[in-house]
Design a protein around this motif. Structure first.
Motif, PDB file in Angstrom:
ATOM      1  N   UNK A 141      13.087 -12.821   6.434  1.00  0.00           N
ATOM      2  CA  UNK A 141      13.777 -11.651   5.880  1.00  0.00           C
ATOM      3  C   UNK A 141      13.973 -11.829   4.374  1.00  0.00           C
ATOM      4  N   UNK A 142      14.361 -13.047   3.967  1.00  0.00           N
ATOM      5  CA  UNK A 142      14.559 -13.296   2.528  1.00  0.00           C
ATOM      6  C   UNK A 142      13.251 -13.107   1.764  1.00  0.00           C
ATOM      7  N   UNK A 143      12.173 -13.692   2.282  1.00  0.00           N
ATOM      8  CA  UNK A 143      10.901 -13.585   1.564  1.00  0.00           C
ATOM      9  C   UNK A 143      10.385 -12.146   1.587  1.00  0.00           C
ATOM     10  N   UNK A 144      10.651 -11.413   2.674  1.00  0.00           N
ATOM     11  CA  UNK A 144      10.254 -10.002   2.704  1.00  0.00           C
ATOM     12  C   UNK A 144      11.042  -9.210   1.668  1.00  0.00           C
ATOM     13  N   UNK A 145      12.328  -9.548   1.514  1.00  0.00           N
ATOM     14  CA  UNK A 145      13.138  -8.873   0.493  1.00  0.00           C
ATOM     15  C   UNK A 145      12.577  -9.124  -0.899  1.00  0.00           C
ATOM     16  N   UNK A 146      12.119 -10.364  -1.151  1.00  0.00           N
ATOM     17  CA  UNK A 146      11.519 -10.667  -2.457  1.00  0.00           C
ATOM     18  C   UNK A 146      10.229  -9.872  -2.667  1.00  0.00           C
ATOM     19  N   UNK A 147       9.396  -9.795  -1.623  1.00  0.00           N
ATOM     20  CA  UNK A 147       8.150  -9.038  -1.736  1.00  0.00           C
ATOM     21  C   UNK A 147       8.432  -7.545  -1.926  1.00  0.00           C
ATOM     22  N   UNK A 148       9.441  -7.034  -1.222  1.00  0.00           N
ATOM     23  CA  UNK A 148       9.810  -5.628  -1.383  1.00  0.00           C
ATOM     24  C   UNK A 148      10.301  -5.359  -2.799  1.00  0.00           C
ATOM     25  N   UNK A 149      11.074  -6.292  -3.355  1.00  0.00           N
ATOM     26  CA  UNK A 149      11.553  -6.133  -4.730  1.00  0.00           C
ATOM     27  C   UNK A 149      10.380  -6.097  -5.706  1.00  0.00           C
ATOM     28  N   UNK A 150       9.392  -6.963  -5.494  1.00  0.00           N
ATOM     29  CA  UNK A 150       8.207  -6.965  -6.357  1.00  0.00           C
ATOM     30  C   UNK A 150       7.456  -5.640  -6.254  1.00  0.00           C
ATOM     31  N   UNK A 151       7.312  -5.124  -5.019  1.00  0.00           N
ATOM     32  CA  UNK A 151       6.597  -3.856  -4.826  1.00  0.00           C
ATOM     33  C   UNK A 151       7.325  -2.709  -5.510  1.00  0.00           C
ATOM     34  N   UNK A 152       8.654  -2.675  -5.380  1.00  0.00           N
ATOM     35  CA  UNK A 152       9.432  -1.611  -6.028  1.00  0.00           C
ATOM     36  C   UNK A 152       9.346  -1.714  -7.548  1.00  0.00           C
ATOM     37  N   UNK A 153       9.457  -2.939  -8.065  1.00  0.00           N
ATOM     38  CA  UNK A 153       9.358  -3.136  -9.521  1.00  0.00           C
ATOM     39  C   UNK A 153       7.972  -2.745 -10.032  1.00  0.00           C
ATOM     40  N   UNK A 154       6.946  -3.121  -9.270  1.00  0.00           N
ATOM     41  CA  UNK A 154       5.580  -2.784  -9.693  1.00  0.00           C
ATOM     42  C   UNK A 154       5.407  -1.267  -9.765  1.00  0.00           C
ATOM     43  N   UNK A 155       5.845  -0.563  -8.716  1.00  0.00           N
ATOM     44  CA  UNK A 155       5.713   0.889  -8.714  1.00  0.00           C
ATOM     45  C   UNK A 155       6.499   1.517  -9.857  1.00  0.00           C
ATOM     46  N   UNK A 156       7.705   0.999 -10.117  1.00  0.00           N
ATOM     47  CA  UNK A 156       8.528   1.534 -11.199  1.00  0.00           C
ATOM     48  C   UNK A 156       7.882   1.243 -12.552  1.00  0.00           C
ATOM     49  N   UNK A 157       7.299   0.044 -12.695  1.00  0.00           N
ATOM     50  CA  UNK A 157       6.638  -0.308 -13.953  1.00  0.00           C
ATOM     51  C   UNK A 157       5.431   0.568 -14.230  1.00  0.00           C
ATOM     52  N   UNK A 158       4.619   0.815 -13.211  1.00  0.00           N
ATOM     53  CA  UNK A 158       3.456   1.697 -13.387  1.00  0.00           C
ATOM     54  C   UNK A 158       3.913   3.104 -13.719  1.00  0.00           C
ATOM     55  N   UNK A 159       4.983   3.550 -13.041  1.00  0.00           N
ATOM     56  CA  UNK A 159       5.514   4.891 -13.318  1.00  0.00           C
ATOM     57  C   UNK A 159       6.010   4.992 -14.761  1.00  0.00           C
ATOM     58  N   UNK A 160       6.713   3.963 -15.228  1.00  0.00           N
ATOM     59  CA  UNK A 160       7.182   3.966 -16.619  1.00  0.00           C
ATOM     60  C   UNK A 160       6.011   3.967 -17.604  1.00  0.00           C
ATOM     61  N   UNK A 161       4.976   3.196 -17.286  1.00  0.00           N
ATOM     62  CA  UNK A 161       3.814   3.149 -18.172  1.00  0.00           C
ATOM     63  C   UNK A 161       3.112   4.497 -18.238  1.00  0.00           C
ATOM     64  N   UNK A 162       3.016   5.174 -17.082  1.00  0.00           N
ATOM     65  CA  UNK A 162       2.397   6.497 -17.067  1.00  0.00           C
ATOM     66  C   UNK A 162       3.206   7.490 -17.896  1.00  0.00           C
ATOM     67  N   UNK A 163       4.536   7.422 -17.757  1.00  0.00           N
ATOM     68  CA  UNK A 163       5.381   8.315 -18.546  1.00  0.00           C
ATOM     69  C   UNK A 163       5.245   8.015 -20.038  1.00  0.00           C
ATOM     70  N   UNK A 168       0.816  -1.212   0.000  1.00  0.00           N
ATOM     71  CA  UNK A 168       0.000   0.000   0.000  1.00  0.00           C
ATOM     72  C   UNK A 168       0.852   1.266   0.000  1.00  0.00           C
ATOM     73  N   UNK A 169       2.021   1.223   0.652  1.00  0.00           N
ATOM     74  CA  UNK A 169       2.848   2.425   0.783  1.00  0.00           C
ATOM     75  C   UNK A 169       3.710   2.690  -0.442  1.00  0.00           C
ATOM     76  N   UNK A 170       4.166   1.634  -1.110  1.00  0.00           N
ATOM     77  CA  UNK A 170       5.063   1.804  -2.264  1.00  0.00           C
ATOM     78  C   UNK A 170       4.198   1.970  -3.508  1.00  0.00           C
ATOM     79  N   UNK A 171       3.882   3.235  -3.808  1.00  0.00           N
ATOM     80  CA  UNK A 171       3.038   3.563  -4.957  1.00  0.00           C
ATOM     81  C   UNK A 171       3.873   4.309  -5.999  1.00  0.00           C
ATOM     82  N   UNK A 172       3.381   4.377  -7.236  1.00  0.00           N
ATOM     83  CA  UNK A 172       4.177   5.014  -8.304  1.00  0.00           C
ATOM     84  C   UNK A 172       4.549   6.452  -8.002  1.00  0.00           C
ATOM     85  N   UNK A 173       3.648   7.201  -7.333  1.00  0.00           N
ATOM     86  CA  UNK A 173       3.937   8.614  -7.088  1.00  0.00           C
ATOM     87  C   UNK A 173       4.897   8.839  -5.919  1.00  0.00           C
TER      88      UNK A 173
END
Length: 536
Positions: free
Chosen positions: A314-336, A198-203
């Motif tokens: 910790x490992x699985x949280x790191x994987x979930x965090x990576x997915x959240x960051x990639x998702x936000x970056x992907x949405x941001x790229x799509x918006x641009x 919820x916190x890691x959003x494109x904006x």
């Protein structure tokens, strides 16, 4: 408690436990289950063993992965005495003997045992000794150590039997407490992953998103410090976001051991000592759109000794965090990309329509001026009137383009119409023009916006199905008290004997709002649908 002793073999005779001792044991076992917190359970086990046997001092040594004592819980020795004695034992001497041979051990004089190792300075005097292993699911979890039975007497067979019974019950209690603690960790993990998503959003800026990752993993691992390292284009750490009282330890680790950091950025997971009983777990974050990153989590070696380290979480949280960051970056790229695509369309419209109209208008003015003497005034006046109309249309197109370039408000009338036009552009194979004049968005209420959108959608549907047009437009004109919507095309016009099912709906919408509908069929072809309603 010292690490020394003397071993004594027990006989094969069955020890006799009195009824009073049995009752005390039952009450003690019931008392062990009053808490599910692992640390409190371990403290209660040691205190209960001392109370059952009358021992002045007691301890529980938890056996760590290396085979030594990873945690030592004591009873009877004041905190000040602990500070004077120094570091807690790690499993040498008599304590190590019981780890190597996990059977009950009862001694009259522990100093005379072959494994005698001696006491450190300021350690209280101890002579009699009773040691019993604590097992969980057949595996030795730790050992109970008791010394100095009250009255200066030796520990007897009843004491040994009572402590063995207590140790058996303690194994189940510790197992339950560990299962509860692990489930709590998993619950925290689920909560933190949901919060992170919820916190890691494109904006959200990247640094703010990384701070959310760090705060989340700290709560999951209950760590004294955590950080995220982000690599530069050259592969070295360029950004460090740290949190917690141990943040300075991580900063010093990154600054002083760059080789370790580079290995972690290269994809290698590492667990390294960071001093003062603290280790640092470096977990690569498997991102694809964000630069290479490493999650660093401090773990205290003495924390939650009865629990697994929690590195998997910790490992699985790191994987979930990576997915959240990639998702936000992907949405941001799509918006641009959508913005760039829209700007290209606007630039193309300006070039192909607006500029060409202005150029044509200029040629007509130039031609009129050069031939003005040969033309009669009425012909010149007609040309100029046509030019004025063309320029008015061009100005409207430019206004629409300016609106497109601005940040449109979701739900506004113009943005709704623009969205409908884009949708029908895919059906028609070309995009109808949208023009507006007056305070369209500021005067249109949500109800009027909804009704107008329905009218435009119905009219464009008719254009797509029946007109065969190559050009269409939607014009919005607003005054202080009236909204006029015109949808026109250059198609075949309205057929004779038509059924007005869709047009009847448009008339009814206008009538309910106190307005009217006008159909115009110019002699040179095409259709204009003009829908007028008052603005309340």
């Amino acid at each position: 408690m010292g690490e020394q002793g003397q071993r004594e073999e027990t006989t094969g005779a069955d020890p006799v436990v009195t009824d009073g001792a049995t009752q005390s044991l039952l009450e003690a076992v019931i008392g062990l289950g009053e808490s599910l917190e692992v640390d409190r359970v371990l403290d209660r086990i040691v205190a209960t063993a001392c109370a059952l046997t009358g021992a002045r001092y007691g301890a529980l040594g938890v056996i760590g992965p290396s085979g030594g004592i990873s945690s030592f819980i004591t009873h009877g020795i004041p905190v000040e005495a602990h500070a004077r004695i120094g570091p807690l034992p790690t499993g040498r001497g008599l304590l190590g003997q019981l780890i190597a041979d996990p059977r009950p051990l009862r001694l009259e004089h522990l100093q005379t045992h072959a494994s005698s190792y001696g006491f450190p300075a300021h350690h209280p005097r101890m002579t009699t000794f009773l040691g019993v292993p604590v097992r969980i699911r057949g595996t030795v979890f730790g050992n109970l150590y008791l010394t100095e039975k009250a009255g200066g007497v030796d520990f007897d067979e009843q004491d040994e039997e009572l402590v063995q019974g207590l140790a058996s019950a303690a194994g189940f209690v510790v197992d339950n407490a560990r299962a509860y603690a692990v489930s709590e960790r998993q619950r925290r993990w689920l909560e933190e992953v949901a919060l992170l998503t919820a916190e890691v959003r494109p904006e959200v800026p990247l640094r703010t998103a990384l701070a959310a990752v760090v705060a989340g993993v700290r709560r999951v691992a209950q760590a004294p410090g955590a950080a995220v390292l982000v690599a530069s284009d050259e592969g070295s750490p360029t950004q460090l976001v740290a949190d917690g009282p141990g943040a300075q330890v991580i900063t010093e680790l990154v600054d002083g051991r760059s080789g370790l950091v580079s290995r972690a950025l290269g994809g290698e997971e590492l667990l390294v000592p960071a001093g003062d009983g603290v280790s640092a777990l470096l977990v690569p974050m498997r991102t694809h759109l964000v630069r290479d990153s490493v999650l660093v989590v401090l773990t205290e070696e003495s924390a939650a000794p009865a629990l697994p380290p929690g590195h998997d979480l910790v490992r699985s949280f790191a994987d979930q965090a990576a997915l959240a960051l990639d998702r936000a970056e992907g949405v941001r790229d799509r918006q641009e990309m959508a913005i760039l695509t829209d700007r290209e369309r606007i630039a193309r419209d300006l070039h192909d329509v607006v500029i060409q109209r202005l150029f044509a208008a200029g040629l007509q003015v130039q031609s009129t001026l050069s031939q003005g003497a040969a033309r009669d005034p009425e012909s010149t006046d007609a040309v100029l009137r046509r030019l004025v109309a063309e320029l008015d249309t061009t100005i409207s197109d430019i206004r629409s383009t300016i609106f497109d370039l601005q940040a449109s408000h979701a739900g506004s009338l113009r943005s709704e119409v623009q969205g409908i036009v884009r949708d029908y552009g895919r059906v028609l194979g070309w995009t109808p023009a949208v023009r507006s004049s007056g305070p369209v968005d500021s005067l249109a209420s949500p109800t009027l916006t909804e009704q107008t959108a329905a009218v435009v959608r119905e009219a464009l549907s008719n254009v797509a199905r029946h007109s065969g047009a190559s050009e269409a437009w939607v014009e919005l004109h607003a005054t202080a008290d009236r909204l006029e919507v015109e949808i026109g095309d250059d198609g075949a016009g309205l057929p004779s004997g038509r059924r007005e099912s869709g047009l009847a709906n448009l008339r009814e919408r206008a009538r309910r709002l106190g307005g009217d509908l006008e159909l115009v069929c110019p002699p040179d072809g095409g259709t204009r649908v003009v829908w007028r309603v008052p603005i309340a």
